[in-house]
Design a protein around this motif. Structure first.
Motif, PDB file in Angstrom:
ATOM      1  N   GLN A  49       0.840  -1.202   0.000  1.00  0.00           N
ATOM      2  CA  GLN A  49       0.000   0.000   0.000  1.00  0.00           C
ATOM      3  C   GLN A  49       0.877   1.255   0.000  1.00  0.00           C
ATOM      4  O   GLN A  49       0.629   2.197  -0.755  1.00  0.00           O
ATOM      5  CB  GLN A  49      -0.909   0.032   1.234  1.00  0.00           C
ATOM      6  N   ALA A  50       1.892   1.266   0.848  1.00  0.00           N
ATOM      7  CA  ALA A  50       2.778   2.431   0.937  1.00  0.00           C
ATOM      8  C   ALA A  50       3.530   2.642  -0.377  1.00  0.00           C
ATOM      9  O   ALA A  50       3.733   3.790  -0.802  1.00  0.00           O
ATOM     10  CB  ALA A  50       3.742   2.263   2.106  1.00  0.00           C
ATOM     11  N   LYS A  51       3.926   1.567  -1.034  1.00  0.00           N
ATOM     12  CA  LYS A  51       4.600   1.691  -2.340  1.00  0.00           C
ATOM     13  C   LYS A  51       3.661   2.298  -3.375  1.00  0.00           C
ATOM     14  O   LYS A  51       4.080   3.119  -4.195  1.00  0.00           O
ATOM     15  CB  LYS A  51       5.130   0.338  -2.804  1.00  0.00           C
ATOM     16  N   ARG A  52       2.393   1.898  -3.335  1.00  0.00           N
ATOM     17  CA  ARG A  52       1.418   2.496  -4.268  1.00  0.00           C
ATOM     18  C   ARG A  52       1.216   3.979  -3.954  1.00  0.00           C
ATOM     19  O   ARG A  52       1.079   4.804  -4.863  1.00  0.00           O
ATOM     20  CB  ARG A  52       0.096   1.728  -4.236  1.00  0.00           C
ATOM     21  N   LEU A  53       1.218   4.323  -2.663  1.00  0.00           N
ATOM     22  CA  LEU A  53       1.128   5.733  -2.287  1.00  0.00           C
ATOM     23  C   LEU A  53       2.352   6.503  -2.785  1.00  0.00           C
ATOM     24  O   LEU A  53       2.241   7.638  -3.246  1.00  0.00           O
ATOM     25  CB  LEU A  53       0.997   5.885  -0.771  1.00  0.00           C
ATOM     26  N   SER A  54       3.517   5.893  -2.701  1.00  0.00           N
ATOM     27  CA  SER A  54       4.735   6.522  -3.203  1.00  0.00           C
ATOM     28  C   SER A  54       4.593   6.833  -4.689  1.00  0.00           C
ATOM     29  O   SER A  54       4.931   7.933  -5.147  1.00  0.00           O
ATOM     30  CB  SER A  54       5.942   5.611  -2.966  1.00  0.00           C
ATOM     31  N   ASN A  55       4.066   5.886  -5.441  1.00  0.00           N
ATOM     32  CA  ASN A  55       3.834   6.117  -6.873  1.00  0.00           C
ATOM     33  C   ASN A  55       2.806   7.219  -7.090  1.00  0.00           C
ATOM     34  O   ASN A  55       2.962   8.058  -7.983  1.00  0.00           O
ATOM     35  CB  ASN A  55       3.364   4.827  -7.562  1.00  0.00           C
ATOM     36  N   TYR A  56       1.760   7.221  -6.291  1.00  0.00           N
ATOM     37  CA  TYR A  56       0.707   8.238  -6.414  1.00  0.00           C
ATOM     38  C   TYR A  56       1.272   9.635  -6.181  1.00  0.00           C
ATOM     39  O   TYR A  56       0.964  10.576  -6.902  1.00  0.00           O
ATOM     40  CB  TYR A  56      -0.415   7.938  -5.403  1.00  0.00           C
ATOM     41  N   PHE A  57       2.119   9.774  -5.162  1.00  0.00           N
ATOM     42  CA  PHE A  57       2.649  11.094  -4.807  1.00  0.00           C
ATOM     43  C   PHE A  57       3.859  11.511  -5.642  1.00  0.00           C
ATOM     44  O   PHE A  57       4.275  12.671  -5.569  1.00  0.00           O
ATOM     45  CB  PHE A  57       3.006  11.146  -3.320  1.00  0.00           C
ATOM     46  N   ALA A  58       4.420  10.616  -6.432  1.00  0.00           N
ATOM     47  CA  ALA A  58       5.644  10.920  -7.189  1.00  0.00           C
ATOM     48  C   ALA A  58       5.514  12.167  -8.058  1.00  0.00           C
ATOM     49  O   ALA A  58       6.460  12.939  -8.176  1.00  0.00           O
ATOM     50  CB  ALA A  58       6.047   9.711  -8.030  1.00  0.00           C
ATOM     51  N   ALA A  59       4.366  12.391  -8.651  1.00  0.00           N
ATOM     52  CA  ALA A  59       4.181  13.542  -9.549  1.00  0.00           C
ATOM     53  C   ALA A  59       3.451  14.702  -8.874  1.00  0.00           C
ATOM     54  O   ALA A  59       3.097  15.676  -9.539  1.00  0.00           O
ATOM     55  CB  ALA A  59       3.422  13.103 -10.795  1.00  0.00           C
ATOM     56  N   LYS A  60       3.237  14.640  -7.582  1.00  0.00           N
ATOM     57  CA  LYS A  60       2.445  15.659  -6.877  1.00  0.00           C
ATOM     58  C   LYS A  60       3.289  16.806  -6.335  1.00  0.00           C
ATOM     59  O   LYS A  60       2.774  17.700  -5.693  1.00  0.00           O
ATOM     60  CB  LYS A  60       1.648  15.032  -5.726  1.00  0.00           C
ATOM     61  N   LYS A  61       4.572  16.781  -6.545  1.00  0.00           N
ATOM     62  CA  LYS A  61       5.465  17.850  -6.072  1.00  0.00           C
ATOM     63  C   LYS A  61       5.292  18.102  -4.566  1.00  0.00           C
ATOM     64  O   LYS A  61       5.000  19.207  -4.133  1.00  0.00           O
ATOM     65  CB  LYS A  61       5.263  19.125  -6.874  1.00  0.00           C
ATOM     66  N   ILE A  62       5.483  17.047  -3.807  1.00  0.00           N
ATOM     67  CA  ILE A  62       5.355  17.118  -2.353  1.00  0.00           C
ATOM     68  C   ILE A  62       6.620  17.758  -1.773  1.00  0.00           C
ATOM     69  O   ILE A  62       7.732  17.280  -2.013  1.00  0.00           O
ATOM     70  CB  ILE A  62       5.129  15.715  -1.741  1.00  0.00           C
TER      71      ILE A  62
END
Length: 171
Positions: A49-62
């Motif tokens: 789940q955390a890895k999928r979140l990492s992918n989700y946030f990769a392009a969000k400029k966090i």
């Protein structure tokens, strides 16, 4: 299931920000206990789940991840960060302080019934520390942030942000 991700615009008066509120990924519940603040690790499913979140946030400029210091949040935040996003650990994001951590009773209300005699935080206590975090987090304009905490604290913050009345204490 990635848990719900809440995108909250604006941080304490700032504009052009998005604040993502996320609950820690799934933890190892093999002992079937109330984990509280104990160092319970993520399960294999939680790691995914955390890895999928990492992918989700990769392009969000966090710009930064704010995280609870409880192990399951630390692990979730570290995986999301992938060594690329700074993580700030904040005690105001901790899990609810409860005398029943590591204990389990089939009646979850029992935990609340014993609070006066055994100690622990009230819903109001938790919401107040989450509000203090929110009001003093120090967001910068035009930057996005992730807040990784626990179910109850995030829920109480979300109620505050929506101007909803805090749920009454369980008698």
């Amino acid at each position: 299931n990635l848990n719900k991700i809440f995108k909250i615009p604006a941080c304490a008066g700032m504009t052009n920000n998005l604040i993502y509120l996320i609950r820690n990924a799934e933890y190892d519940d093999s002992r079937h206990i109330l984990p509280g603040r104990l160092p319970v690790e993520l399960s294999e499913k939680g790691i995914q789940q955390a890895k999928r979140l990492s992918n989700y946030f990769a392009a969000k400029k966090i710009a930064r991840i704010f995280s609870s210091e409880v192990l399951r949040c630390k692990q979730t935040s570290e995986i999301i960060s992938n060594g690329k996003i700074p993580i700030v650990y904040d005690k105001r994001l901790l899990e609810v302080l409860n005398a029943y951590q590591a204990y389990w009773d089939p009646n979850p209300n029992y935990v609340y019934w014993m609070r006066d005699s055994l100690g622990g935080e009230t819903n109001c206590d938790v919401q107040n520390r989450m509000i203090d975090f929110w009001e003093n987090v120090g967001c910068e304009t035009d930057k996005n942030y992730v807040v990784c905490s626990h179910g109850d604290p995030l829920y109480f913050l979300y109620q505050y942000l929506l101007h909803e009345k805090l749920a009454d204490e369980i008698p």
